[in-house]
Write an enzyme that holds these catalytic residues in place. Structure first.
Site, mmCIF file in Angstrom:
data_model
loop_
_atom_site.group_PDB
_atom_site.id
_atom_site.type_symbol
_atom_site.label_atom_id
_atom_site.label_comp_id
_atom_site.label_asym_id
_atom_site.label_seq_id
_atom_site.Cartn_x
_atom_site.Cartn_y
_atom_site.Cartn_z
ATOM 1 N N TRP A 17 0.840 -1.189 0.000
ATOM 2 C CA TRP A 17 0.000 0.000 0.000
ATOM 3 C C TRP A 17 0.877 1.240 0.000
ATOM 4 O O TRP A 17 1.838 1.321 0.778
ATOM 5 C CB TRP A 17 -0.908 -0.010 1.226
ATOM 6 C CG TRP A 17 -2.042 0.946 1.105
ATOM 7 C CD1 TRP A 17 -2.016 2.278 1.364
ATOM 8 C CD2 TRP A 17 -3.370 0.649 0.654
ATOM 9 N NE1 TRP A 17 -3.246 2.841 1.105
ATOM 10 C CE2 TRP A 17 -4.095 1.864 0.674
ATOM 11 C CE3 TRP A 17 -4.014 -0.524 0.247
ATOM 12 C CZ2 TRP A 17 -5.441 1.929 0.307
ATOM 13 C CZ3 TRP A 17 -5.336 -0.450 -0.117
ATOM 14 C CH2 TRP A 17 -6.041 0.765 -0.096
ATOM 15 N N HIS A 57 -8.242 -2.505 12.819
ATOM 16 C CA HIS A 57 -7.602 -1.819 11.692
ATOM 17 C C HIS A 57 -8.300 -0.506 11.355
ATOM 18 O O HIS A 57 -7.657 0.480 10.994
ATOM 19 C CB HIS A 57 -7.603 -2.755 10.478
ATOM 20 C CG HIS A 57 -7.036 -2.185 9.227
ATOM 21 N ND1 HIS A 57 -5.834 -1.520 9.177
ATOM 22 C CD2 HIS A 57 -7.515 -2.198 7.950
ATOM 23 C CE1 HIS A 57 -5.587 -1.129 7.942
ATOM 24 N NE2 HIS A 57 -6.601 -1.525 7.175
#
Length: 206
Positions: A17, A57
Site C-alpha cells: 500500500w 484496523h
C-alpha cells in the site's frame, strides 16, 4: 484432493500500500557467523500480501487479531466470478444461491500486474454487507488489496461489513481458480496487538 495456493508471493520489491512499510527479508545471522544456521530477519506491514483485517484496523475499539475466531478462516468457501465489475453490490448476486454459505471469495482479475500496486480496484457497495449477512456469510475475500476504493478515507465497506458481522480477507491470488466450491484455509498469526495479519491462504478441493 487438490491444493491451490492463493497467496501472493512475499519477496523484496513486492508492491505494498502506498506509504506503508516496504517488505524486506535478509539473512541477518548467516551460517558463516553462527557456525551452523542461516537466520533471517523480516520487516513488513501487517497488511503485506494476502492478509486478513481485524476490526481494530479501522476501529479503535474493534477486536484485534488474537481475538478473532479461527473457525472463520477454515471451512467451505465459494469462489464467484466478478470479472469486469467496477463495484460489487447485491444486484451482482441475483440468481446465485448463497443460503448457508459462510465464506465468499470474489474473483475480479482486476489486479493485472502483480508487481505494481493497482491504482483502481472494484470495491464493495454498501448494500452488499446486509445482503450477505442475511444469507449467513461470515467472511468475504477478494483478489484486490481492499474492499474500499484505493483513495477512500471513510472506508464505508470495512465499517458496513463489520457492522454485519462479516470479516475481511484481502489480496488473494485467484487467477488460476475456477468458480465453484472449495475448502478455505487462511489462518492469521497470533498477533496479540495486531490490526491485521499476513496469511498463507489455500483452497482444497476433492
Amino acid at each position: 484432493m487438490r491444493i491451490f495456493d492463493i497467496s501472493r508471493r512475499m519477496e523484496n520489491g513486492m508492491p505494498v500500500w502506498p506509504g506503508d512499510t516496504a517488505f524486506q527479508y535478509e539473512v541477518s545471522w548467516p551460517m558463516e557467523e553462527s557456525g551452523s544456521v542461516n537466520v533471517g530477519r523480516l520487516e513488513l506491514s501487517t497488511h503485506t500480501g494476502t492478509h486478513v483485517d481485524a476490526p481494530f484496523h479501522f476501529d479503535n475499539n474493534g477486536k484485534r487479531i488474537i481475538d478473532l475466531d479461527l473457525k472463520l478462516y477454515i471451512g467451505p468457501a465459494r469462489v464467484i466470478d466478478m470479472i469486469g465489475k467496477e463495484s460489487i453490490g447485491a444486484r451482482n448476486l441475483n440468481g446465485i444461491d448463497l443460503d448457508g454459505c459462510k465464506r465468499v471469495l470474489f474473483r475480479t482479475l482486476s489486479w493485472i500486474n502483480p508487481s505494481v500496486f493497482p491504482e483502481k480496484i472494484p470495491h464493495i457497495e454498501p448494500d452488499l454487507a446486509p445482503y450477505l449477512a442475511s444469507k449467513g456469510v461470515k467472511l468475504i475475500g477478494l483478489d484486490v488489496p481492499s474492499v474500499d476504493p484505493i483513495d477512500s478515507k471513510e472506508l464505508p465497506a470495512h465499517h458496513r461489513l463489520n457492522e454485519n458481522g462479516i470479516h475481511i480477507l484481502e489480496s488473494l491470488m485467484l487467477d488460476a481458480i475456477e468458480p465453484g466450491e472449495y475448502e478455505l484455509i487462511a489462518l492469521p498469526l497470533p498477533l496479540v496487538q495486531g490490526d491485521g495479519s499476513p496469511v498463507r491462504a489455500i483452497l482444497r478441493q476433492w
